[in-house]
Design an enzyme around this catalytic site. Structure first.
Site, PDB file in Angstrom:
ATOM      1  N   LYS A 116       0.854  -1.173  -0.127  1.00 46.14           N
ATOM      2  CA  LYS A 116      -0.005   0.093   0.053  1.00 46.14           C
ATOM      3  C   LYS A 116       0.887   1.184  -0.004  1.00 46.14           C
ATOM      4  O   LYS A 116       1.490   1.388   1.041  1.00 46.14           O
ATOM      5  CB  LYS A 116      -0.845   0.127   1.307  1.00 46.14           C
ATOM      6  CG  LYS A 116      -1.821   1.074   1.218  1.00 46.14           C
ATOM      7  CD  LYS A 116      -2.861   1.045   2.317  1.00 46.14           C
ATOM      8  CE  LYS A 116      -3.850   2.078   2.035  1.00 46.14           C
ATOM      9  NZ  LYS A 116      -3.467   3.693   1.955  1.00 46.14           N
ATOM     10  N   TRP A 117       0.825   1.934  -0.933  1.00 41.06           N
ATOM     11  CA  TRP A 117       1.736   3.098  -1.278  1.00 41.06           C
ATOM     12  C   TRP A 117       1.023   4.403  -0.582  1.00 41.06           C
ATOM     13  O   TRP A 117      -0.063   4.504  -0.528  1.00 41.06           O
ATOM     14  CB  TRP A 117       1.895   3.310  -2.775  1.00 41.06           C
ATOM     15  CG  TRP A 117       2.587   2.351  -3.369  1.00 41.06           C
ATOM     16  CD1 TRP A 117       1.789   1.004  -3.980  1.00 41.06           C
ATOM     17  CD2 TRP A 117       4.118   2.090  -3.621  1.00 41.06           C
ATOM     18  NE1 TRP A 117       2.907   0.192  -4.609  1.00 41.06           N
ATOM     19  CE2 TRP A 117       4.212   0.768  -3.991  1.00 41.06           C
ATOM     20  CE3 TRP A 117       5.203   2.501  -3.018  1.00 41.06           C
ATOM     21  CZ2 TRP A 117       5.371   0.202  -4.345  1.00 41.06           C
ATOM     22  CZ3 TRP A 117       6.449   2.026  -3.280  1.00 41.06           C
ATOM     23  CH2 TRP A 117       6.574   0.939  -3.949  1.00 41.06           C
TER      24      TRP A 117
END
Length: 340
Positions: free
Chosen positions: A24-25
């Protein structure tokens, strides 16, 4: 397509067809629309981002073949090679009205795109296709991407144990957690069909003041501070209170309000930023005597990131014991290892 928060990484077989997992950026969610040489960047809130990232527009025009609509994240990295991480502050500074500043920052803190889904290729809409198929076609689109191009395809795995390793390891590079996507699911705009597993930590902080709610009634947000070398620094705030609780807090905190010799509330303001230049940054200052326990995702620099949640008052804690050193930080991990 949005994500619903869950506590743990789900088993791969917890949904029909299985899950795919990916990092998850922590950046700006962005839709990239490319039609030949025409490139448009659109935020999740449908705001135009194109003008703020000219270097990214040029890279997409040069390196992404044909026409396509790609879902991804715009990020900025900082640090020396071998010790890099995502830099939210630097990314936030890229949103600026001055053309000269946009040009300068495009060279000083260039942005990159992390692609993780595909909505269209050429004239073909692929949103009804299952994610497994969309991912394969996204990989084909990125096949042969020039080395050094600021366009990346996020890594994926179908192994839940590997995803749990990523969850812990990649936090040190500034990532937010892990996302799980059902391999059989279509692309569903606006619906929370993905699952997100984010880091959660707790800390004790000193309440340094409060802002009045926009309604003019009660506490809108509590301002928080942490000590470092004997000095109290602002690290963020808590804003989620019911209408009744907002009024109760005014009464509870009244004995702590700092007043001058005439009994008037002392004037106080937080530092202005590019996001608050047109806003009222004044607040009601309090003597730093009350400690609160909060839950948060991560501390970047000297500021809490994302939403900070009130847990409980801590009357047993000495305010000066609330230091930056108490914060549990993830072990450093090179962002380059996540992107490779």
């Amino acid at each position: 397509m949005l994500a619903k928060a869950v506590k743990d990484v789900p088993a791969a077989d917890a949904v029909e067809g299985g899950y795919s997992y990916e990092p998850k950026w922590d950046g700006f969610r962005c839709l990239v629309r490319k039609d030949g040489d025409d490139v448009e960047l659109i935020s999740r809130g449908k705001k135009p981002l194109t003008r703020y990232f000219p270097e990214l527009v040029a890279a997409i025009r040069e390196h992404l073949p044909g026409s396509a609509v790609v879902d991804g994240e715009v990020v900025v990295r900082s640090g020396e090679p071998g010790a890099q991480r995502l830099d939210w502050e630097a990314l936030g500074q890229r949103i600026h009205p001055a053309e000269s500043r946009i040009t300068r920052l495009s060279q000083e803190t260039p942005a990159e795109l992390i692609a993780f889904d595909l909505l269209a290729v050429g004239d073909e809409d692929v949103t009804d296709s299952p994610f497994a198929e969309r991912r394969e076609r996204l990989e084909s689109l990125f096949d042969g991407m020039a080395k050094g191009a600021p366009l990346h395809l996020t890594r994926v795995t179908r192994d839940a144990d590997e995803a749990r390793v990523w969850f812990t390891r990649f936090e040190g590079a500034g990532l937010d957690g892990v996302v799980a996507k059902a391999l059989a699911s279509p692309y569903s705009p606006g619906k929370r069909t993905m699952l997100k597993i984010k880091h959660k930590r707790t800390a004790e902080a000193v309440v340094t003041g409060y802002r009045v709610h926009k309604s003019g009634q009660g506490v809108g947000s509590l301002l928080l501070g942490l000590y470092q070398d004997g000095q109290l620094f602002n690290v963020g705030g808590i804003a989620a209170f019911t209408a009744q609780r907002r009024l109760e807090l005014v009464e509870e905190l009244e004995p702590l309000v700092r007043r001058d010799a005439d009994g008037n509330v002392e004037h106080a303001e937080t530092d202005r930023s590019r996001f608050s230049s047109g806003k009222d940054v004044s607040f009601v200052p309090l003597r730093p005597e009350r400690v609160v326990e909060v839950a948060f995702d991560q501390l970047e620099g000297w500021r809490f990131r994302h939403t900070v949640q009130f847990l409980r008052w801590r009357p047993d804690r000495d305010p000066e014991s609330c230091t930056l050193d108490q914060i549990d930080r993830a072990a450093a991990y090179d962002l380059g290892e996540v992107l490779d």
